[in-house]
Design a protein around this motif. Structure first.
Motif, mmCIF file in Angstrom:
data_model
loop_
_atom_site.group_PDB
_atom_site.id
_atom_site.type_symbol
_atom_site.label_atom_id
_atom_site.label_comp_id
_atom_site.label_asym_id
_atom_site.label_seq_id
_atom_site.Cartn_x
_atom_site.Cartn_y
_atom_site.Cartn_z
ATOM 1 N N ALA A 64 0.844 -1.191 0.000
ATOM 2 C CA ALA A 64 0.000 0.000 0.000
ATOM 3 C C ALA A 64 0.879 1.240 0.000
ATOM 4 O O ALA A 64 1.988 1.233 0.535
ATOM 5 N N THR A 65 0.371 2.290 -0.608
ATOM 6 C CA THR A 65 1.058 3.575 -0.605
ATOM 7 C C THR A 65 0.103 4.624 -0.055
ATOM 8 O O THR A 65 -1.050 4.696 -0.491
ATOM 9 N N THR A 66 0.581 5.395 0.899
ATOM 10 C CA THR A 66 -0.212 6.500 1.421
ATOM 11 C C THR A 66 0.580 7.790 1.240
ATOM 12 O O THR A 66 1.794 7.777 1.092
ATOM 13 N N VAL A 67 -0.119 8.902 1.261
ATOM 14 C CA VAL A 67 0.496 10.210 1.077
ATOM 15 C C VAL A 67 0.334 11.009 2.365
ATOM 16 O O VAL A 67 -0.765 11.079 2.922
ATOM 17 N N ASP A 68 1.431 11.598 2.837
ATOM 18 C CA ASP A 68 1.418 12.486 3.998
ATOM 19 C C ASP A 68 1.802 13.882 3.515
ATOM 20 O O ASP A 68 2.504 14.037 2.514
ATOM 21 N N ALA A 69 1.329 14.909 4.220
ATOM 22 C CA ALA A 69 1.646 16.284 3.835
ATOM 23 C C ALA A 69 1.822 17.133 5.086
ATOM 24 O O ALA A 69 1.231 16.855 6.134
ATOM 25 N N ALA A 70 2.643 18.165 4.950
ATOM 26 C CA ALA A 70 2.862 19.093 6.060
ATOM 27 C C ALA A 70 3.087 20.490 5.503
ATOM 28 O O ALA A 70 3.681 20.661 4.436
ATOM 29 N N VAL A 71 2.591 21.469 6.237
ATOM 30 C CA VAL A 71 2.843 22.863 5.898
ATOM 31 C C VAL A 71 3.110 23.605 7.202
ATOM 32 O O VAL A 71 2.512 23.297 8.236
ATOM 33 N N GLY B 131 4.412 30.543 15.326
ATOM 34 C CA GLY B 131 4.277 29.721 14.135
ATOM 35 C C GLY B 131 3.038 28.850 14.211
ATOM 36 O O GLY B 131 2.411 28.697 15.266
ATOM 37 N N ILE B 132 2.700 28.294 13.077
ATOM 38 C CA ILE B 132 1.571 27.368 12.984
ATOM 39 C C ILE B 132 1.967 26.262 12.005
ATOM 40 O O ILE B 132 2.683 26.512 11.033
ATOM 41 N N SER B 133 1.554 25.047 12.285
ATOM 42 C CA SER B 133 1.859 23.932 11.385
ATOM 43 C C SER B 133 0.648 23.012 11.267
ATOM 44 O O SER B 133 -0.145 22.871 12.206
ATOM 45 N N LEU B 134 0.513 22.416 10.112
ATOM 46 C CA LEU B 134 -0.546 21.438 9.846
ATOM 47 C C LEU B 134 0.115 20.202 9.255
ATOM 48 O O LEU B 134 0.835 20.287 8.257
ATOM 49 N N ASN B 135 -0.102 19.056 9.892
ATOM 50 C CA ASN B 135 0.399 17.764 9.416
ATOM 51 C C ASN B 135 -0.796 16.848 9.156
ATOM 52 O O ASN B 135 -1.650 16.699 10.027
ATOM 53 N N VAL B 136 -0.829 16.260 7.977
ATOM 54 C CA VAL B 136 -1.912 15.338 7.611
ATOM 55 C C VAL B 136 -1.286 14.023 7.164
ATOM 56 O O VAL B 136 -0.430 14.005 6.276
ATOM 57 N N ASN B 137 -1.703 12.942 7.784
ATOM 58 C CA ASN B 137 -1.255 11.593 7.409
ATOM 59 C C ASN B 137 -2.380 10.892 6.655
ATOM 60 O O ASN B 137 -3.552 11.065 6.990
ATOM 61 N N ASN B 138 -2.010 10.099 5.657
ATOM 62 C CA ASN B 138 -2.966 9.371 4.818
ATOM 63 C C ASN B 138 -3.981 10.347 4.215
ATOM 64 O O ASN B 138 -5.185 10.224 4.398
ATOM 65 N N VAL B 139 -3.471 11.316 3.479
ATOM 66 C CA VAL B 139 -4.268 12.414 2.925
ATOM 67 C C VAL B 139 -5.509 11.917 2.184
ATOM 68 O O VAL B 139 -6.602 12.479 2.329
ATOM 69 N N PHE B 140 -5.388 10.874 1.397
ATOM 70 C CA PHE B 140 -6.502 10.391 0.588
ATOM 71 C C PHE B 140 -7.342 9.328 1.304
ATOM 72 O O PHE B 140 -8.204 8.694 0.694
ATOM 73 N N ALA C 103 -5.145 14.422 11.166
ATOM 74 C CA ALA C 103 -4.596 15.764 10.993
ATOM 75 C C ALA C 103 -4.245 16.340 12.356
ATOM 76 O O ALA C 103 -4.924 16.073 13.352
ATOM 77 N N LEU C 104 -3.175 17.117 12.385
ATOM 78 C CA LEU C 104 -2.723 17.767 13.616
ATOM 79 C C LEU C 104 -2.369 19.209 13.292
ATOM 80 O O LEU C 104 -1.507 19.476 12.444
#
Length: 69
Positions: free
Chosen positions: A15-22, A30-39, A61-62
């Protein structure tokens, strides 16, 4: 890919999952957003035999704010 049994006859599909962070920093904060398993992919994370398999986590999401020094 992994196997669910010691004889390596029952395959657990890969399986392949996509994670993203900004992240944004400005004037000491500061502010940050982390999302695991975006789809929100549903996938088998692993097995401990033919009858005992577990799914991976769904989307999480965090959102954090913080001070920078």
């Amino acid at each position: 890919m992994s196997y669910a049994d010691n004889a390596n006859t029952l395959k657990v599909p890969g399986a392949t999952t996509v994670d993203a962070a900004v992240r944004y920093d400005h004037d000491g904060w500061g502010i940050s957003l982390n999302v695991n398993n975006v789809f929100d992919e549903r996938y088998v994370a692993g097995c401990r035999g033919a009858e005992t398999c577990g799914y991976g986590e769904g989307r999480t999401a965090l959102l954090k704010t913080y001070l920078t020094f």
